[in-house]
Write a protein that holds these residues in place. Structure first.
Motif: not given
Length: 116
Positions: A12-14, A25-26, A47-49, A57-59
């Motif tokens: 998971i990207p946390l 992510g980073n 959210i990405v917007f 993909a991370d979201v």
């Protein structure tokens, strides 16, 4: 032939910082921010917007993590909220906002006038 299950990355990207803040992510976007956006009805795309540094993909991965571990995440969010409420009086005492408007207007009056 590629074995699909061997290629699945289950991380998971946390990432937790030394101060305990969890980021996605980073990026500088916090886990809490993403989850609050999701809980308030935002889709992963929205959210990405709103936070273009995030990877779609991370979201989705973080939302999936939240949905699978909802009780633990809700407990974490509650502890974050409690910590913020406990520190707020200390911050207000160290940095009082009394007469803030007047102080800002005073500073503005001291700035040189710009002719447009």
């Amino acid at each position: 032939m590629i074995n699909l299950l061997d290629s699945i990355n289950t991380t998971i990207p946390l990432f937790s910082e030394p101060n305990g803040v969890i980021r996605v992510g980073n990026t500088r976007v916090t886990f809490e921010t993403l989850i609050y956006q999701f809980k308030n009805g935002s889709t992963a795309e929205e959210i990405v917007f709103q936070y273009p540094v995030l990877d779609l993909a991370d979201v989705y991965a973080v939302i999936g993590f939240y949905l699978k571990h909802q009780t633990a995440v809700e407990n974490y969010l509650l502890s974050c909220k409690t910590a913020a409420e406990n520190i707020q009086p200390i911050v207000h005492q160290q940095f009082p906002v009394t007469d803030l408007r007047q102080r800002l207007l005073s500073r503005q009056a001291q700035l040189p006038k710009i002719n447009a």
